[in-house]
Scaffold this motif. Structure first.
Motif, PDB file in Angstrom:
ATOM      1  N   ALA A 129       0.832  -1.210   0.000  1.00 23.51           N
ATOM      2  CA  ALA A 129       0.000   0.000   0.000  1.00 23.51           C
ATOM      3  C   ALA A 129       0.864   1.256   0.000  1.00 23.51           C
ATOM      4  N   ARG A 130       1.955   1.218   0.716  1.00 23.59           N
ATOM      5  CA  ARG A 130       2.850   2.383   0.760  1.00 23.59           C
ATOM      6  C   ARG A 130       3.505   2.615  -0.595  1.00 23.59           C
ATOM      7  N   VAL A 131       3.951   1.554  -1.239  1.00 24.48           N
ATOM      8  CA  VAL A 131       4.603   1.683  -2.544  1.00 24.48           C
ATOM      9  C   VAL A 131       3.626   2.223  -3.591  1.00 24.48           C
ATOM     10  N   LEU A 132       2.381   1.767  -3.533  1.00 21.56           N
ATOM     11  CA  LEU A 132       1.377   2.174  -4.517  1.00 21.56           C
ATOM     12  C   LEU A 132       0.642   3.447  -4.114  1.00 21.56           C
ATOM     13  N   ASP A 133       1.028   4.042  -2.988  1.00 19.82           N
ATOM     14  CA  ASP A 133       0.388   5.267  -2.486  1.00 19.82           C
ATOM     15  C   ASP A 133      -1.103   5.045  -2.249  1.00 19.82           C
ATOM     16  N   LEU A 134      -1.421   3.905  -1.666  1.00 24.31           N
ATOM     17  CA  LEU A 134      -2.794   3.572  -1.308  1.00 24.31           C
ATOM     18  C   LEU A 134      -3.010   3.823   0.173  1.00 24.31           C
ATOM     19  N   SER A 135      -4.264   3.878   0.550  1.00 19.25           N
ATOM     20  CA  SER A 135      -4.579   3.893   1.969  1.00 19.25           C
ATOM     21  C   SER A 135      -4.236   2.532   2.575  1.00 19.25           C
ATOM     22  N   PRO A 136      -3.748   2.495   3.814  1.00 22.67           N
ATOM     23  CA  PRO A 136      -3.447   1.197   4.433  1.00 22.67           C
ATOM     24  C   PRO A 136      -4.655   0.260   4.493  1.00 22.67           C
ATOM     25  N   LEU A 137      -5.853   0.828   4.425  1.00 21.98           N
ATOM     26  CA  LEU A 137      -7.062   0.001   4.487  1.00 21.98           C
ATOM     27  C   LEU A 137      -7.502  -0.512   3.127  1.00 21.98           C
ATOM     28  N   ASP A 138      -6.988   0.038   2.040  1.00 18.54           N
ATOM     29  CA  ASP A 138      -7.437  -0.373   0.708  1.00 18.54           C
ATOM     30  C   ASP A 138      -7.235  -1.867   0.443  1.00 18.54           C
ATOM     31  N   PRO A 139      -6.064  -2.446   0.736  1.00 10.54           N
ATOM     32  CA  PRO A 139      -5.939  -3.900   0.521  1.00 10.54           C
ATOM     33  C   PRO A 139      -6.917  -4.708   1.368  1.00 10.54           C
ATOM     34  N   TRP A 140      -7.184  -4.244   2.586  1.00  9.82           N
ATOM     35  CA  TRP A 140      -8.101  -4.990   3.451  1.00  9.82           C
ATOM     36  C   TRP A 140      -9.536  -4.903   2.950  1.00  9.82           C
ATOM     37  N   ARG A 141      -9.867  -3.826   2.265  1.00  9.42           N
ATOM     38  CA  ARG A 141     -11.207  -3.728   1.670  1.00  9.42           C
ATOM     39  C   ARG A 141     -11.404  -4.769   0.575  1.00  9.42           C
ATOM     40  N   ALA A 142     -10.318  -5.177  -0.057  1.00 10.04           N
ATOM     41  CA  ALA A 142     -10.398  -6.220  -1.083  1.00 10.04           C
ATOM     42  C   ALA A 142     -10.421  -7.621  -0.487  1.00 10.04           C
ATOM     43  N   ILE A 143     -10.038  -7.750   0.784  1.00 15.60           N
ATOM     44  CA  ILE A 143      -9.874  -9.067   1.394  1.00 15.60           C
ATOM     45  C   ILE A 143     -10.999  -9.423   2.352  1.00 15.60           C
ATOM     46  N   TRP A 144     -11.592  -8.425   3.003  1.00 10.30           N
ATOM     47  CA  TRP A 144     -12.455  -8.746   4.142  1.00 10.30           C
ATOM     48  C   TRP A 144     -13.689  -9.545   3.739  1.00 10.30           C
ATOM     49  N   ARG A 145     -14.238  -9.308   2.559  1.00 11.65           N
ATOM     50  CA  ARG A 145     -15.454 -10.037   2.170  1.00 11.65           C
ATOM     51  C   ARG A 145     -15.180 -11.532   1.978  1.00 11.65           C
ATOM     52  N   PRO A 146     -14.166 -11.932   1.188  1.00 10.99           N
ATOM     53  CA  PRO A 146     -13.891 -13.382   1.104  1.00 10.99           C
ATOM     54  C   PRO A 146     -13.465 -13.987   2.435  1.00 10.99           C
ATOM     55  N   ALA A 147     -12.757 -13.215   3.268  1.00 12.81           N
ATOM     56  CA  ALA A 147     -12.372 -13.745   4.575  1.00 12.81           C
ATOM     57  C   ALA A 147     -13.597 -13.981   5.454  1.00 12.81           C
ATOM     58  N   ALA A 148     -14.543 -13.027   5.443  1.00 15.59           N
ATOM     59  CA  ALA A 148     -15.760 -13.192   6.232  1.00 15.59           C
ATOM     60  C   ALA A 148     -16.627 -14.322   5.688  1.00 15.59           C
ATOM     61  N   ALA A 149     -16.708 -14.447   4.358  1.00 17.90           N
ATOM     62  CA  ALA A 149     -17.477 -15.550   3.764  1.00 17.90           C
ATOM     63  C   ALA A 149     -16.848 -16.898   4.113  1.00 17.90           C
ATOM     64  N   ALA A 150     -15.513 -16.958   4.134  1.00 15.93           N
ATOM     65  CA  ALA A 150     -14.832 -18.199   4.517  1.00 15.93           C
ATOM     66  C   ALA A 150     -15.089 -18.540   5.978  1.00 15.93           C
ATOM     67  N   LEU A 151     -15.087 -17.522   6.848  1.00 15.54           N
ATOM     68  CA  LEU A 151     -15.390 -17.763   8.259  1.00 15.54           C
ATOM     69  C   LEU A 151     -16.814 -18.267   8.432  1.00 15.54           C
ATOM     70  N   LEU A 152     -17.744 -17.683   7.682  1.00 14.78           N
ATOM     71  CA  LEU A 152     -19.128 -18.140   7.730  1.00 14.78           C
ATOM     72  C   LEU A 152     -19.244 -19.586   7.255  1.00 14.78           C
ATOM     73  N   MET A 153     -18.536 -19.920   6.199  1.00 12.32           N
ATOM     74  CA  MET A 153     -18.551 -21.286   5.692  1.00 12.32           C
ATOM     75  C   MET A 153     -17.986 -22.262   6.718  1.00 12.32           C
ATOM     76  N   ALA A 154     -16.831 -21.923   7.304  1.00  9.00           N
ATOM     77  CA  ALA A 154     -16.205 -22.814   8.282  1.00  9.00           C
ATOM     78  C   ALA A 154     -17.095 -23.003   9.506  1.00  9.00           C
ATOM     79  N   THR A 155     -17.753 -21.928   9.954  1.00  9.68           N
ATOM     80  CA  THR A 155     -18.654 -22.031  11.109  1.00  9.68           C
ATOM     81  C   THR A 155     -19.857 -22.906  10.795  1.00  9.68           C
TER      82      THR A 155
END
Length: 302
Positions: free
Chosen positions: A213-239
């Motif tokens: 994120a620093r190299v690409l001049d992105l917000s530190p949260l931008d990569p997490w915005r791309a990840i949180w939905r599949p991570a939450a869906a995976a947690l829901l699936m595992a539960t």
């Protein structure tokens, strides 16, 4: 011909240092990747018996394989794309976030899926004598998911001329993994070794995302915005799969089929639902749905 046209390939050593420096960094990164993938097997082989080593080897081969095979072809194609966009910061950032979203969906689905169905998978495919492989396979599948998501940073760093930073990061991860696994293997169980591998991969994921994120001049949260939905869906699936009453099914193969079917439905529905709740942002979900809609329209046209 050299007189008629000003540009022809000529023998020149002006950039030989830059060329070999880049090549050496890439080669050393590849060596570090290899050590990261093998160091735990070496340590297990040196501290436990051959039977335990056999179980760990099978787990490290079968468990991470779906995640690796799904994401590696995409990961290999990213460097030339990023290199072409290296002088277009906005386009490069968008391409990275889109690729990160796609890899996160595939990695979370396969990693959490193998984690959840490891026991019936082992019993149905390998047999009861390999039952001890299941907990190892679960941890190693999650570790591979964390690893491939984190590895998305290296193509960006290499394409933007920061291959030395990429080398330092991957070598640091290898070093930390080795330093932690050796005492864990000496004093604890082989399952603790697999869990330690997962912990190291998970710990380095935010580090890699922050540097990217620093190299690409992105917000530190931008990569997490791309990840949180599949991570939450995976947690829901595992539960859901953990609460699914499949113990009443007498055989492992039907259990596996039921869990895979339910898990796939829950993950897809959860992912799409979270995407809709998030306001339909750009990412893998929008691309996949657009592709399916276009495919459907193409099929119904005369």
């Amino acid at each position: 011909s050299y007189t008629m046209h000003p540009y022809r390939p000529r023998w020149c050593l002006a950039r030989v240092r830059q060329l070999y420096g880049f090549s050496l960094n890439i080669l050393t990164q590849a060596m570090s990747y290899f050590l990261t993938g093998q160091i735990d097997e070496v340590v297990v082989g040196g501290n436990f018996g051959t039977e335990t080593m056999g179980h760990y080897h099978i787990a490290s081969d079968v468990g991470p394989s779906p995640t690796y095979e799904l994401t590696e072809p995409m990961a290999r194609s990213l460097f030339p794309i990023y290199a072409k966009l290296s002088h277009q910061p906005g386009e490069l950032s968008g391409a990275y976030l889109h690729a990160l979203s796609a890899i996160a969906v595939l990695a979370c689905a396969s990693g959490a899926g193998i984690f959840s169905v490891a026991e019936p998978l082992v019993l149905a495919v390998l047999g009861e004598k390999w039952a001890n492989t299941a907990p190892l396979m679960s941890w190693l599948a999650l570790a591979m998911a964390m690893m491939v998501i984190g590895n998305t940073c290296f193509a960006v760093l290499n394409a933007t001329g920061r291959e030395r930073l990429a080398l330092r990061l991957t070598c640091l991860r290898t070093l930390v993994l080795g330093v932690l696994i050796v005492p864990v293997a000496a004093g604890l169980s082989v399952e603790a070794v697999a869990a330690t591998r997962f912990a190291v991969m998970a710990a380095f994921l935010p580090v890699f995302l922050a540097f990217t994120a620093r190299v690409l001049d992105l917000s530190p949260l931008d990569p997490w915005r791309a990840i949180w939905r599949p991570a939450a869906a995976a947690l829901l699936m595992a539960t859901t799969l953990a609460l699914l009453p499949v113990d009443a099914v007498p055989h492992a193969a039907p259990q596996l089929i039921i869990e895979v079917t339910v898990g796939a439905v829950v993950f897809v529905c959860g992912l799409i639902g979270l995407w809709l709740l998030a306001g339909r942002p750009a990412g893998f979900e929008r691309t996949a749905l657009g592709f399916l809609v276009g495919l459907r329209r193409g099929l119904v046209q005369p």
